[in-house]
Design a protein around this motif. Structure first.
Motif, short mmCIF file in Angstrom:
data_model
loop_
_atom_site.label_atom_id
_atom_site.label_comp_id
_atom_site.label_asym_id
_atom_site.label_seq_id
_atom_site.Cartn_x
_atom_site.Cartn_y
_atom_site.Cartn_z
N GLN A 1 100.43 2.71 73.84
CA GLN A 1 100.96 1.35 73.73
C GLN A 1 101.44 0.85 75.09
OE1 GLN A 1 100.83 -0.75 71.02
NE2 GLN A 1 101.44 -2.24 72.59
N ILE A 2 102.04 1.73 75.88
CA ILE A 2 102.43 1.33 77.23
C ILE A 2 101.20 0.99 78.06
CG2 ILE A 2 103.45 2.14 79.41
CD1 ILE A 2 105.48 3.70 77.77
N HIS A 3 100.17 1.82 77.94
CA HIS A 3 98.93 1.54 78.69
C HIS A 3 98.41 0.15 78.34
CE1 HIS A 3 98.13 6.18 78.42
NE2 HIS A 3 99.23 5.89 79.07
N LEU A 4 98.31 -0.14 77.04
CA LEU A 4 97.78 -1.43 76.60
C LEU A 4 98.68 -2.58 77.04
CD1 LEU A 4 96.65 -0.43 72.99
CD2 LEU A 4 95.19 -0.79 74.99
N GLN B 1 91.40 2.34 81.31
CA GLN B 1 90.22 3.21 81.34
C GLN B 1 90.52 4.52 82.06
OE1 GLN B 1 87.18 0.82 83.19
NE2 GLN B 1 86.88 -0.47 81.38
N GLN B 2 91.20 4.45 83.19
CA GLN B 2 91.52 5.66 83.94
C GLN B 2 92.50 6.55 83.17
OE1 GLN B 2 89.87 6.60 86.73
NE2 GLN B 2 88.70 4.75 86.22
N LEU B 3 93.47 5.93 82.50
CA LEU B 3 94.43 6.70 81.72
C LEU B 3 93.77 7.33 80.50
CD1 LEU B 3 97.54 4.43 82.10
CD2 LEU B 3 97.46 6.88 82.62
N ASP B 4 92.75 6.69 79.95
CA ASP B 4 91.99 7.30 78.85
C ASP B 4 91.33 8.60 79.32
OD1 ASP B 4 92.67 5.38 77.00
OD2 ASP B 4 90.78 4.27 77.15
N LEU B 5 90.81 8.60 80.54
CA LEU B 5 90.20 9.80 81.10
C LEU B 5 91.24 10.91 81.28
CD1 LEU B 5 87.88 8.28 83.88
CD2 LEU B 5 87.19 9.17 81.65
N VAL B 6 92.41 10.52 81.78
CA VAL B 6 93.49 11.50 81.98
C VAL B 6 93.91 12.10 80.65
CG1 VAL B 6 95.90 11.77 82.66
CG2 VAL B 6 94.34 10.50 84.14
N HIS B 7 94.10 11.25 79.66
CA HIS B 7 94.58 11.75 78.37
C HIS B 7 93.50 12.52 77.63
CE1 HIS B 7 98.74 10.27 77.72
NE2 HIS B 7 98.43 9.63 78.82
N ARG B 8 92.24 12.24 77.93
CA ARG B 8 91.17 13.07 77.36
C ARG B 8 91.30 14.49 77.89
NH1 ARG B 8 85.75 10.59 78.72
NH2 ARG B 8 85.95 11.78 80.65
N SER B 9 91.60 14.63 79.17
CA SER B 9 91.79 15.97 79.75
C SER B 9 93.03 16.64 79.22
CB SER B 9 91.87 15.87 81.29
OG SER B 9 90.66 15.40 81.82
N MET B 10 94.05 15.85 78.87
CA MET B 10 95.27 16.43 78.30
C MET B 10 94.98 17.15 76.98
SD MET B 10 97.87 15.85 80.32
CE MET B 10 99.24 16.17 79.22
N ALA B 11 93.89 16.75 76.32
CA ALA B 11 93.53 17.39 75.05
C ALA B 11 93.15 18.85 75.25
CB ALA B 11 92.38 16.62 74.40
N LEU B 12 92.89 19.26 76.49
CA LEU B 12 92.49 20.64 76.76
C LEU B 12 93.69 21.58 76.88
CD1 LEU B 12 89.65 20.02 79.37
CD2 LEU B 12 89.45 20.49 76.92
N LEU B 13 94.88 21.05 76.71
CA LEU B 13 96.08 21.89 76.73
C LEU B 13 96.30 22.46 75.34
CD1 LEU B 13 98.35 19.54 78.86
CD2 LEU B 13 96.95 21.44 79.64
N ALA B 14 96.47 23.76 75.27
CA ALA B 14 96.51 24.44 73.98
C ALA B 14 97.73 24.07 73.15
CB ALA B 14 96.46 25.96 74.17
N THR B 15 98.83 23.75 73.81
CA THR B 15 100.06 23.41 73.09
C THR B 15 100.68 22.16 73.70
OG1 THR B 15 101.40 24.82 74.53
CG2 THR B 15 100.57 25.81 72.49
N THR B 16 101.55 21.52 72.95
CA THR B 16 102.29 20.37 73.46
C THR B 16 103.63 20.83 74.02
OG1 THR B 16 103.43 18.33 72.81
CG2 THR B 16 103.10 19.96 71.08
N SER B 17 104.07 20.20 75.10
CA SER B 17 105.39 20.54 75.66
C SER B 17 106.50 20.21 74.66
CB SER B 17 105.62 19.78 76.97
OG SER B 17 105.62 18.37 76.75
N LEU B 18 106.18 19.36 73.68
CA LEU B 18 107.16 19.00 72.66
C LEU B 18 107.43 20.15 71.69
CD1 LEU B 18 105.82 15.41 71.96
CD2 LEU B 18 108.02 15.97 72.99
N ALA B 19 106.66 21.23 71.83
CA ALA B 19 106.88 22.41 70.99
C ALA B 19 108.08 23.22 71.48
CB ALA B 19 105.64 23.30 70.97
N ALA B 20 108.53 22.97 72.71
CA ALA B 20 109.69 23.70 73.24
C ALA B 20 110.95 23.28 72.50
CB ALA B 20 109.85 23.43 74.73
N VAL B 21 111.80 24.24 72.20
CA VAL B 21 113.04 23.96 71.47
C VAL B 21 113.88 22.93 72.22
CG1 VAL B 21 115.21 24.94 70.65
CG2 VAL B 21 113.09 26.23 70.39
N GLY B 22 114.20 21.83 71.54
CA GLY B 22 115.05 20.79 72.13
C GLY B 22 114.31 19.75 72.95
#
Length: 214
Positions: A130-133, A142-163
């Protein structure tokens, strides 16, 4: 009528993005065709496209979901921080009152997702998109879409860390507050700080320094 290959591409990409297929997983053409209910031809075309985009890599004759090494991860976060910061700055300048309202509502609604890393990760992607749009710059999106596509290759989300989810939500609040005030510099800095903290958390998760909530 058979779905176009772009549909198969989107289906596979989304499955990687939400963690159905993780780095190292082998993707088999026939299995994917059965899973998504499409013929093998669009699946084959989608796999070729994803390989060209480095989302998939070869392991012998098999295609597997690619992974990012330490240097690639660091490079990705540097680019992400700068581009996302620019998007926040432009959003502070160009976002409509309705778009700002949507961002504020997202922050408030996401409080109900605390303690649910997968749900929070999806909400986090929606928030950033929503910020991008709201930047109203198609080339940046378009460039941020490419970046976030690569982010999909991360096995876990940093939001999984406690807190981390609570801290991230506070950071989202600060970003939206700056956008509401039309303060582009503050919005950009708040977004860059947010990405930096997410990167630190990811490094700690990968090293085992912090505990995962899942």
């Amino acid at each position: 009528m058979k779905p176009p290959s772009t549909d198969a591409y989107s289906l596979i990409l989304e499955a990687i993005d939400i963690g159905v297929f993780k780095p190292g997983d082998r993707l088999v053409e026939s299995d994917l065709a059965e899973r998504f209910g499409v013929s093998r031809t669009p699946i084959r075309e989608a796999l070729q496209r994803l390989e060209t985009q480095s989302m998939l890599t070869r392991d012998g004759r098999s295609l597997i979901v690619a992974s990012l090494d330490y240097n690639q991860l660091a490079e990705l976060y540097v680019v992400r921080a700068e581009l996302e910061g620019l998007a926040a700055a432009l959003a502070a300048r160009h976002a409509t009152p309705e778009e700002v309202r949507v961002l504020r509502d997202m922050v408030e609604d996401d409080r109900a997702l605390l303690g649910k890393p997968s749900d929070m990760a999806r909400a986090n992607r929606r928030f950033h998109k929503q910020i991008h749009l709201s930047s109203h710059n198609r080339f940046l999106v378009q460039q941020l879409d490419l970046v976030h596509r690569s982010m999909a290759l991360l096995a876990t989300t940093s939001l999984a860390a406690v807190g981390r989810d609570e801290d991230a939500l506070k950071e989202h609040d600060a970003i939206v507050t700056a956008i509401e005030a039309h303060d582009g510099e503050a919005a950009a800095q708040a977004l860059r700080d947010h990405i930096s903290k997410a990167f630190v958390t990811r490094l700690k998760l990968d090293s085992g320094e912090v505990q995962s909530a899942v």
